[in-house]
Design an enzyme around this catalytic site. Structure first.
Site, mmCIF file in Angstrom:
data_model
loop_
_atom_site.group_PDB
_atom_site.id
_atom_site.type_symbol
_atom_site.label_atom_id
_atom_site.label_comp_id
_atom_site.label_asym_id
_atom_site.label_seq_id
_atom_site.Cartn_x
_atom_site.Cartn_y
_atom_site.Cartn_z
ATOM 1 N N ASP A 185 0.844 -1.195 0.000
ATOM 2 C CA ASP A 185 0.000 0.000 0.000
ATOM 3 C C ASP A 185 0.884 1.253 0.000
ATOM 4 O O ASP A 185 1.940 1.251 -0.633
ATOM 5 C CB ASP A 185 -0.932 -0.041 1.223
ATOM 6 C CG ASP A 185 -2.274 0.629 0.968
ATOM 7 O OD1 ASP A 185 -2.285 1.831 0.679
ATOM 8 O OD2 ASP A 185 -3.311 -0.051 1.074
ATOM 9 N N HIS A 274 -3.516 5.965 3.634
ATOM 10 C CA HIS A 274 -4.237 4.792 3.136
ATOM 11 C C HIS A 274 -3.621 3.497 3.651
ATOM 12 O O HIS A 274 -4.328 2.600 4.126
ATOM 13 C CB HIS A 274 -4.211 4.835 1.603
ATOM 14 C CG HIS A 274 -5.139 3.884 0.934
ATOM 15 N ND1 HIS A 274 -4.786 2.581 0.645
ATOM 16 C CD2 HIS A 274 -6.401 4.040 0.466
ATOM 17 C CE1 HIS A 274 -5.799 1.974 0.027
ATOM 18 N NE2 HIS A 274 -6.789 2.835 -0.097
ATOM 19 N N SER A 600 -11.186 -0.455 -0.549
ATOM 20 C CA SER A 600 -9.881 -0.556 0.125
ATOM 21 C C SER A 600 -10.053 -0.813 1.607
ATOM 22 O O SER A 600 -9.216 -1.459 2.239
ATOM 23 C CB SER A 600 -9.096 0.748 -0.052
ATOM 24 O OG SER A 600 -8.545 0.862 -1.321
#
Length: 1008
Positions: A185, A274, A600
Site C-alpha cells: 500500500d 491509506h 480498500s
C-alpha cells in the site's frame, strides 16, 4: 494540393495533441499559425524511454519443479516456505539472473529498476518501445507490458463482525498469533499506537495481556526503512519491532516518471494515510483508544489483533493528485519480496480497470496462491454500474471484496407529512454545498414543484416558492445552477430527484454544489416522481432525521458481471467499507485516526479474517479459506437504495461472518492446474498455453470450461437450453458427515443436482454435477440469481448462482479464404420458434498500400458514401512488415471533414492487428493516421483496408434452419463466389427470431 497540405498539417497537430493528452478544439488551422508549430510534431518514439515489465519463460523460484537438467527443484512442499540458504535456490536464482542479464545485454542501453524471481520471473526496466519489441520477439520471453499507474481503492467493526462474541474467533483463541500480514500500500505510520510492540490481550479483547514473542522463524524479511531526514525532515528514524516487523519502500517505477509531493517521504513512512488505515484495520492492536478532533471514538481493534505486520510501500503521492498512485512495476517488486520474506497473508487494496487476467501482478498472485499465500484485494470503487469489476479483483485465484455499510452508517432523511399516502421518511443524500442542514437547522415547509422543473432558468413560480422546499429534477444544468435558481425564487431548501433516464440515474448521488446559499438533498427517482404528482405535499428536513444504512451495498462498490470472465462471479464476498475508523498518517491534519470509505477499507477486514483462519487451519489452501468464508456468509443485505435485495454481482456470496468460517463443513478447493485449465478455456483472455498443453489438461480430467472451475460460486454467462457443470467438495469436519442438496432456483431455470445426498468422512472429497435448464419462463438475455446449499439442517454450505439464459450461441467471428468457397457455422438454440439470418456484405476491401518510416506516420484520406451502414478501417499482421506480428503499427481515425475532423476512434494493440469501426457513419471525407509505434528498423510496408457495408452485396447464399427448439442445434451454411482477388472481404450475419436480432457473426474472407 494546398488544401490537402493544410488539412494534413491540422490533422497531424490534432493527432499529436491527442497522443500527449491535450485537447484539440479547432478543425482547420490557418497558415499564420504554422510557423510556430514545429514543437508540436510527433516525438521520435525510438528515443522515448518508458518502464516495461518483462516476463521470462522459466518458472519463478516458488514454482520451479526441477525440469532443467542440473538444477534441482525449488518449489517448496505444501505449507513450507522458500529456504534461501539452500544450494538449489541459490543455483537456480543465479541461472535466472544470467538469462535475464543476457537478454538485457542483447538490446543495448537500458536501466533496470526491479528484478523479480520469487513469484514472477522477470524484471522491470526503462527502455524504448523498439527495445521492448526486441524482447517481446525473444523465444524465452512470454510477456512484455508497459508499466501502468493504478490507484488505491479507497471502529467497532470487530464487534459488528462478531469477533468478540461467543463463540467468536477471539474467544476460541484465534487472534492471528504469529501470522504475518503483508500490506502492499502507501506505507505505514510506524509510531501509531495500533502498531505498538506492547502487551495486548491474548484472546483478542480479554484474557491475560502478553508481549509479542520474537518474529516467527518462517519470516526471513529484513529492513525498516525510515529516517530519510535529508529528503523530508519529518521522517524520523524508527526501529521495527515484534509487531511491525518490516517496512520497505518500492518506488523506482513511480519516481522514474514522477516527482514526489513536498510532504511525501522517500521511505516506507506513510504520507497518504491509506496504508496505515488498511494495516491497522487488518491487524491493529486491540484496546487502542481512538480520538478524532479531540473527541474519543471508543476502543479500536484490527480484525487479527495479534498478527504481525510487514509493510511494502508502492503507492506514492505526486504534486498533482492525478499522478499519484501505484505503478505495477513497483507492486510487482513488492509482491515478489513479500512472498520471499514469508508472509502468510497479503492485503492489496489497489486495482485498475483492465479485464485482462495475464498482467504481471495477476500472474505473480497466481504463483503466490500456489505457494499458500492468502490474498485479499479490493473489488474496486467504480460502482454502482454493472460490469465495473477490473483487475486483479476479477481473477479467480484471489479473493475480491465488495464494500457494505454497517450499523454506524446513516443517510439523510426527508420526512413527508402530507399527503397521507406518501407520509413517511424518504432516504436521500445531502449535497456537498457550503450550507448544510447542520447549519440551517430544521426546515419544515410545503413542497413546491419548480417551474421549470429542471430549475435551469429563473423560476416562474417565485411567489409560490417563497419560504418553501423546492422540488427539482436532475439534468440539463449544473447542481449549483439549480440551487441558486431555487434560492433566488425564495426557497429555503432544495430537494432534487434523479431523472430515471438510465439505470445509473435512479438512486441519489452526492451533489456537488459550490457557491450556493441553501441546503440540498437528492432522493430517488420514484420517490421524486411520486411527490411531483402529489397535491399539497409538505415535509421536513433536519440534521436529526437520519436513516440507517446498515446492511446495504455501498454505492461506489464495483459490481459484476465479470468483464474478464463472465462465468466467474465477482466480487467473492463483502465486508464493511464505509466510514471505517482506523489509523491514518498525521501528515496534513495532525490526526492519527480517521474515517475512510472504499473497497480498500473492506479488503483488510477479509485479510484479517484470513489471518485468523491461517492460525486455526495452517494446512488450508487459500482456495479453502476463501470457500469457508463464502459458503458461511450471510445474505440479508439490500442494494444501495430501495428495498431490492442485493444480488451476487453486488455482494458475491454475502457479508463475511468470521465465526461461521471456522466451521464450514465442506470446502471447495482449487489449485494451480485448475487455474491453468481455466485460462485455457477463458474465451475473453489471451491464450497463454499451447493447444497441446490444454489438451493435456483435459486428458488429465480437467475441464477448460470456465463454468467448471471449482469455485464456491456457480455462473453461466450463456446458458443455451441446458448445461451441466461439475464441482467437488471436501469434508473438513471431524467424523462422517451427511449433507443434502437444497436449491433456490434462479427465475426461469430448472436446477438438478446429482447426487442429492453426500456422505463424507473427514478429508474425503466428493464430486457432484448441477444441470441448469432454461424453462419457458426464462427471460432471455437477463441474469437470474439463486443458490445451492449443502444442508445439515442448521448448517448450510451455500453457493451463489448466476445464470444468463440466451437465445443463441454461435461464433462471434469466422474467417475463410478464396474468391469462392463455403463454410459452416454451428448454431445452438435457447428458444422455441422461427429462426432466420441475413447478411450485410460481403464488402470487398479497398486497399491502401504504403510504407511508414520509423517513429513517423502516414496520413490517408478516403470517402464514405451515402447509404453506408457500417465501415471498418483495419490493418492485419499478415499484411504489415514481416507478416508475423512483430511490428507494431497503430491507427487514429478522424472525420468527417464536414464536421471539423473530430476524432472517431483509435486502435493500439501490441501488434499491428488494428481496427476502428463506425456504425451508421456520417457520409463524407475521413482521414486515418497509420502510426509507427515500434517496428523493425527502416520503412515498414503495410496494407490498410477500408470496408464499407451497405446491405446484402449479392455475392453470398445462406442455408439455415427455419425453426429453433430449446436445446436444439443446427448449422448455417454460407457460400460465396466471384469475389475480387488479392484483397479481403467482410460481412456481418444477423441471427434473428420473431423478436428481432439475437446475435451477430462477423465473416472475414481473405482472397489473397
Amino acid at each position: 494540393m494546398k488544401f490537402v497540405e493544410d488539412v494534413s498539417h491540422a490533422l497531424r497537430l490534432a493527432k499529436t495533441r491527442r497522443l500527449i493528452g491535450g485537447l484539440f478544439a479547432g478543425a482547420l488551422i490557418s497558415m499564420s499559425a504554422h510557423a510556430n508549430e514545429t514543437d508540436d510534431q510527433p516525438t521520435q518514439l525510438e528515443n522515448v524511454k518508458k518502464t516495461y515489465i518483462v516476463q521470462f519463460s522459466e518458472k519463478p523460484l516458488i514454482a520451479y519443479e526441477g525440469n532443467i537438467q542440473g538444477l534441482a527443484a525449488t518449489k517448496p512442499s505444501k505449507n513450507r516456505k522458500l529456504d534461501f540458504s539452500s544450494s538449489a535456490i541459490q543455483q537456480y536464482a543465479q541461472f535466472l539472473r544470467s538469462r535475464k542479464t543476457e537478454a538485457l545485454n542483447s538490446i543495448g542501453n537500458v536501466r533496470k529498476l526491479h528484478d523479480y524471481q520469487v513469484a514472477f520471473n522477470g524484471f522491470a526496466a526503462q527502455m524504448t518501445a523498439k527495445q521492448a519489441e526486441q524482447l517481446r520477439n525473444r523465444k524465452d520471453v512470454i510477456g512484455v507490458w508497459e508499466d501502468q499507474l493504478m490507484k488505491p481503492q479507497t471502529n467497532t467493526t470487530y464487534s459488528y463482525l462478531g469477533l468478540d462474541k461467543f463463540p467468536g474467533p477471539w474467544i476460541l483463541g484465534a487472534t492471528g498469533e504469529d501470522v504475518i500480514v503483508g500490506v502492499i500500500d502507501s506505507g505505514i505510520n510506524p509510531e501509531h499506537p495500533s502498531l505498538e510492540d506492547t502487551r495486548t490481550p491474548k484472546r483478542g479483547h480479554r484474557g491475560r495481556h502478553v508481549l509479542y514473542d520474537a518474529v516467527p522463524e518462517s519470516f526471513v524479511g529484513e529492513g525498516c526503512e525510515f529516517g530519510n531526514t535529508e529528503f523530508n525532515p519529518d521522517d524520523l528514524p524508527f526501529e521495527c519491532n515484534n509487531k511491525l516487523i518490516k517496512a520497505q519502500a518500492f518506488g523506482e517505477g513511480f519516481r522514474s516518471v514522477n516527482e514526489l509531493a513536498d510532504y511525501e517521504f522517500l521511505s516506507a513512512r506513510d504520507a497518504d494515510g491509506h496504508g496505515t488505515h488498511t494495516a491497522t484495520t487488518a491487524a491493529g492492536n486491540f484496546g487502542v483508544e481512538g480520538t478524532v478532533n479531540g473527541e474519543s471514538t471508543g476502543v479500536l481493534s484490527g480484525v487479527a489483533p495479534r498478527a504481525r505486520i510487514a509493510v511494502y510501500k508502492v503507492c506514492w503521492d505526486a504534486p498533482n493528485p492525478d499522478d499519484s498512485g501505484c505503478f505495477s512495476s513497483d507492486s510487482m517488486a513488492a509482491i515478489d519480496q513479500a512472498v520471499a520474506d514469508g508472509v502468510d497473508v497479503i492485503n492489496y487494496s489497489v486495482g485498475g480497470a483492465s479485464t485482462q487476467f495475464t498482467g504481471p501482478d495477476d500472474i505473480a498472485f497466481l504463483f503466490a496462491a500456489d505457494a499458500g499465500v492468502f490474498v485479499a484485494t479490493s473489488a474496486g470503487n467504480s460502482g454502482p454500474g454493472n460490469e465495473t469489476i477490473g483487475t486483479p479483483s476479477g481473477v479467480p485465484w484471489i479473493t475480491a471484496v465488495g464494500a457494505t455499510e454497517d450499523n454506524e452508517s446513516f443517510g439523510t432523511g426527508f420526512e413527508i407529512s402530507a399527503p397521507a399516502e406518501l407520509a413517511g421518511v424518504l432516504e436521500g443524500l445531502e449535497g456537498s454545498g457550503p450550507v448544510q442542514l447542520a447549519d440551517s437547522g430544521e426546515i419544515a415547509a410545503d413542497i413546491v414543484n419548480a417551474e421549470p422543473l429542471d430549475a435551469c432558468s429563473p423560476l416562474t413560480n417565485a411567489e409560490a416558492m417563497s419560504g418553501k422546499i423546492a422540488l427539482v429534477v436532475r439534468g440539463a444544468c449544473a447542481f449549483t445552477d439549480k440551487y441558486n435558481q431555487a434560492a433566488a425564487a425564495g426557497a429555503r431548501a432544495i430537494v432534487v430527484f434523479n431523472d430515471g433516464t438510465a439505470a445509473d440515474r435512479v438512486d441519489p448521488i452526492t451533489m456537488s454544489a459550490p457557491d450556493t446559499t441553501i441546503p440540498g438533498v437528492m432522493i430517488r427517482h420514484p420517490d421524486g416522481a411520486a411527490l411531483f404528482s402529489a397535491a399539497a405535499a409538505s415535509g421536513r428536513l433536519s440534521p436529526e432525521i437520519q436513516v440507517s444504512r446498515d446492511n446495504r451495498i455501498a454505492g461506489f462498490s464495483s459490481r459484476g458481471a465479470n468483464g474478464g470472465a463472465p462465468d466467474i462471479i465477482k466480487p467473492d464476498i463483502a465486508a464493511p467499507g464505509v466510514g471505517i475508523l482506523a489509523g491514518i498518517s498525521p501528515v496534513g491534519s495532525g490526526e492519527i485516526f480517521g474515517r475512510l470509505s472504499g473497497t480498500s477499507m473492506a479488503s483488510p477486514h477479509v485479510a484479517g479474517v484470513m489471518a485468523l483462519l491461517k492460525q486455526a487451519h495452517p494446512d488450508w489452501t487459500p482456495a479453502m479459506a476463501r470457500s469457508a468464508m463464502m459458503t458461511t456468509a450471510r445474505q440479508n443485505l439490500k442494494k444501495s437504495f430501495g428495498d431490492t435485495p442485493a444480488d451476487p454481482f453486488d455482494i458475491g456470496a454475502g457479508m463475511v461472518q468470521p465465526a461461521n468460517a471456522f466451521f464450514p463443513g465442506l470446502v471447495y478447493d482449487a489449485g494451480l492446474v485448475d487455474y491453468f485449465a481455466f485460462l485455457c478455456g477463458a474465451e475473453l483472455q489471451p491464450q497463454v498455453f499451447t493447444a497441446g498443453d490444454c489438451a493435456q489438461f483435459e486428458a488429465n480430467g480437467l475441464s477448460i470450461d470456465s463454468s467448471d472451475l471449482n469455485l464456491p460460486s456457480m455462473g453461466i454467462a450463456e446458458l443455451v437450453g441446458s448445461q451441466t457443470i461439475t464441482r467437488r467438495v471436501t469434508n473438513v469436519e471431524r467424523g462422517t458427515q451427511w449433507y443434502w442438496a437444497e436449491v433456490d432456483a434462479p427465475a426461469g431455470i430448472r436446477v438438478e443436482v446429482k447426487p442429492r445426498v453426500l456422505r463424507l468422512k473427514h478429508g474425503e472429497t466428493a464430486t457432484f454435477t448441477v444441470t441448469f435448464t432454461a424453462t419457458e419462463d426464462a427471460v432471455l438475455g437477463d441474469w437470474a440469481f439463486g443458490s445451492l446449499s449443502w444442508s445439515q439442517g442448521f448448517r448450510k454450505v451455500r453457493s451463489p448462482i448466476a445464470i444468463r439464459p440466451v437465445p443463441i450461441a454461435t461464433a462471434s467471428a469466422v474467417a475463410a479464404s478464396g474468391t469462392s468457397g463455403s463454410l459452416s457455422i454451428p448454431l445452438a438454440f435457447g428458444f422455441d420458434g422461427a429462426y432466420s439470418a441475413s447478411i450485410n456484405g460481403l464488402a470487398e476491401g479497398v486497399k491502401n498500400i504504403g510504407a511508414v518510416e520509423d517513429a513517423a506516420d502516414d496520413l490517408i484520406f478516403f470517402d464514405i458514401a451515402e447509404g453506408t451502414n457500417f465501415s471498418r478501417i483495419a490493418l492485419f499482421d499478415a499484411d504489415v512488415g514481416a507478416g508475423d506480428g512483430s511490428d507494431d503499427l497503430d491507427l487514429q481515425l478522424f472525420g468527417p471533414a464536414e464536421l471539423g475532423w473530430p476524432l472517431v476512434g483509435t486502435s493500439g494493440t501490441p501488434t499491428s492487428a488494428e481496427q476502428v469501426d463506425i456504425t451508421n457513419p456520417v457520409p463524407g471525407t475521413y482521414a486515418v493516421f497509420v502510426i509507427d509505434y515500434a517496428s523493425a528498423p527502416g520503412p515498414t510496408p503495410y496494407t490498410l483496408y477500408e470496408f464499407h457495408l451497405n446491405g446484402d452485396a449479392g455475392n453470398t447464399q445462406m442455408d439455415t434452419p427455419d425453426v429453433a427448439t430449446v436445446g436444439g442445434t443446427g448449422n448455417l451454411y454460407l457460400d460465396w463466389s466471384e469475389l475480387q482477388g488479392d484483397t479481403r472481404a467482410m460481412g456481418v450475419i444477423a441471427h434473428e427470431n420473431a423478436n428481432g436480432v439475437i446475435g451477430y457473426t462477423e465473416v472475414m474472407v481473405n482472397t489473397q
